[in-house]
Design an enzyme around this catalytic site. Structure first.
Site, short mmCIF file in Angstrom:
data_model
loop_
_atom_site.label_atom_id
_atom_site.label_comp_id
_atom_site.label_asym_id
_atom_site.label_seq_id
_atom_site.Cartn_x
_atom_site.Cartn_y
_atom_site.Cartn_z
N LYS A 112 0.81 -1.21 0.00
CA LYS A 112 0.00 0.00 0.00
C LYS A 112 0.85 1.26 0.00
O LYS A 112 0.39 2.33 -0.38
CB LYS A 112 -0.97 -0.03 1.17
C1 LIG Z 1 -4.48 -4.48 1.09
C2 LIG Z 1 -3.75 -5.76 1.03
C3 LIG Z 1 -4.11 -6.78 0.13
C4 LIG Z 1 -5.32 -6.68 -0.78
O1 LIG Z 1 -5.18 -5.74 -1.81
P1 LIG Z 1 -6.46 -5.23 -2.61
O2 LIG Z 1 -5.98 -4.12 -3.47
O3 LIG Z 1 -7.43 -4.76 -1.56
O4 LIG Z 1 -6.99 -6.38 -3.38
C5 LIG Z 1 -3.33 -7.93 0.11
N1 LIG Z 1 -2.27 -8.08 0.93
C6 LIG Z 1 -1.90 -7.13 1.80
C7 LIG Z 1 -0.74 -7.38 2.69
C8 LIG Z 1 -2.61 -5.93 1.88
O5 LIG Z 1 -2.23 -4.98 2.76
#
Ligand SMILES: *Cc1c(COP(=O)(O)O)cnc(C)c1O
Length: 465
Positions: A112
């Site tokens: 993120k």
């Molecule tokens: C947010 C997140 C996901 C999922 O990603 P999306 O874009 O919501 O599909 C997967 N793994 C981790 C570690 C995350 O923080």
């Protein structure tokens, strides 16, 4: 470039307005009116570019006419300077034609950061230009909150309020949020669960009259278009490193809200040859059921060892449906109305189209732990539980062993010591150096009852003038 709503009834907006808007007024999500396309020759000419240089090539058409190239370059450079690895998104080989794309080299150890570091600098830039101040309000079950706080801690025109469920996030995750001591960062530990946090945020967006005059709420969850845009870049980066555009690449993506994998779909639409995109889910498997059985129905939330994928409804899937239905907003509006009452059924044509590119697979907690253990025994590479789901989903659904398979590693294993311990590791995985004193740092957060007036009162009295 103009942005339009997936439900066809909201006004189209500029890039900057979309970044500040969140949901469209008709309840839809914003997408570009036309997607930029790159020729094979153009993509080939990017071979060997550094991550930041490539990001500039890919993002420029999305913001053209609004942000001068020199300014965009500056925003990109600042965003990725905070990453610990020279490559920003390094590839590691774990098997024959099998690769891990390490997306956890940013400040909060999850993918993120790619989007939220950029969004923080972008908001700062846009708001200063407009001489405007905003309030960010978000709910988190873990990763989003810390990445958003890290991204916005230096934004002078932003007050950020992040709600997490009191005593229900891991200690690493809580401390990553609450040890950021800045006057514009406000952590709320809500006496409730994640749904309560999310409902509080949703209701606040719907009626913003509690805010001081001139302030508006801005969303930093993955419905924010700028987040998706920033994530397109690493698909190209990994693809180019492995021989694209002269050969196709496959990707496996641990999926929750469908934001990350949707960026992969867009990369493909923009010219990157992709053979297969694997939707990897945990027991919260609505997308796996949809792709495999046309069963897109809500089920109760299951708390798993991969909490960042514990999602009942994947909001970005609507953006995908918009394309699958020939960008007909009326049909999407109808589908989403069906879904509101529990479930929606895709047309044969839409499902067939989706299956050309997407496959899907689901792992429960026990299977996830087995994968972490097995991969560690074979390679001494320690996977976090989200990534483990991606790795196994790729192995189960792979169409060709000749096509490189890239599994997106969405988090560092040190963020999820519980799963790692269950997989047989006797010690907690070490936090990277920049965070090694996390457990000694001072914390600040406010415990507040699950009561709208109390939360709004706190926000009102803590917004900086
Ligand atoms: C947010 C997140 C996901 C999922 O990603 P999306 O874009 O919501 O599909 C997967 N793994 C981790 C570690 C995350 O923080």
């Amino acid at each position: 470039m103009k942005y339009i709503s997936t439900r066809g009834e909201a006004p189209s907006l500029s890039f900057e307005d979309v970044v500040l808007t969140g949901l469209a007024s008709d309840g839809g999500l914003y997408v570009p009116e036309t997607l930029p396309k790159f020729s094979k020759e153009e993509i080939a000419s990017w071979a060997g570019l550094e991550y930041r240089e490539l990001a500039l090539k890919i993002m420029t058409p999305f913001v053209a006419n609004e942000i001068p190239e020199a300014d965009l370059k500056n925003l990109i450079d600042k965003s990725y300077d905070s990453f610990r690895h020279e490559a920003i998104a390094p590839l590691v080989q774990t098997g024959h034609n099998e690769w891990i794309l390490e997306l956890f080299q940013g400040p909060t150890l999850a993918f993120k950061d790619f989007a939220l570091q950029f969004l923080g600098h972008l908001l700062d830039y846009v708001l200063k230009k407009r001489d405007q101040k905003v309030v960010i309000m978000g709910a988190t079950s873990g990763d989003t909150g810390s990445a958003a706080i890290e991204g916005c801690r230096d934004c002078e025109n932003v007050d950020i309020f992040i709600l997490h469920p009191y005593q229900r996030v891991s200690e690493v995750q809580r401390r990553q949020m609450t040890t950021v001591i800045e006057k514009n960062v406000h952590n709320i530990a809500l006496e409730g669960n994640f749904d309560d946090c999310q409902n509080m945020v949703k209701a606040s967006f719907a009626d913003q009259s509690f805010l001081p005059e001139g302030r508006q709420l801005v969303a930093v969850n993955s419905i924010n278009w700028a987040r998706i845009m920033a994530q397109i870049v690493y698909y190209f980066y990994a693809g180019l490193a492995l021989g694209a555009p002269h050969r196709a690449i496959s990707f496996s993506v641990p999926t929750g809200n469908f934001g990350d994998i949707f960026a992969g779909y867009l990369a493909n639409q923009m010219g990157l040859p992709i053979e297969q995109l694997v939707i990897a889910t945990n027991s919260n498997d609505i997308l796996h059921r949809c792709i495999s059985d046309n069963d897109h129905s809500k089920k109760p939330l299951i708390h798993s060892l991969s909490p960042s994928m514990d999602i009942m409804v994947s909001s970005n899937f609507e953006r995908m449906l918009f394309d699958l239905y020939g960008r007909d907003g009326a049909q999407i509006k109808k589908l989403m109305e069906d879904f509101k009452s529990g479930s929606m059924v895709l047309s044969d044509e839409a499902l067939e189209k989706a299956r050309e590119l997407f496959s899907s697979y689901r792992l429960d907690d026990n299977e996830t732990i087995d994968v972490i253990r097995e991969v560690f025994e074979k390679t001494e590479y320690l996977l976090d539980p989200h990534t483990a789901i991606g790795v196994q989903a790729a192995r189960e659904t792979r169409r060709s062993s000749e096509t490189p398979m890239v599994c997106l590693s969405t988090a560092h294993p040190a963020k999820f010591p519980e799963a790692v311990k269950q997989a047989g590791q006797t010690e907690d995985p070490a936090l990277p150096h920049h965070m090694s004193d996390l457990f000694e740092r001072e914390e600040a957060y406010e415990v507040i009852a699950n009561d709208m007036e109390k939360v709004h009162g706190f926000i009102k009295s803590n917004i900086n003038a």
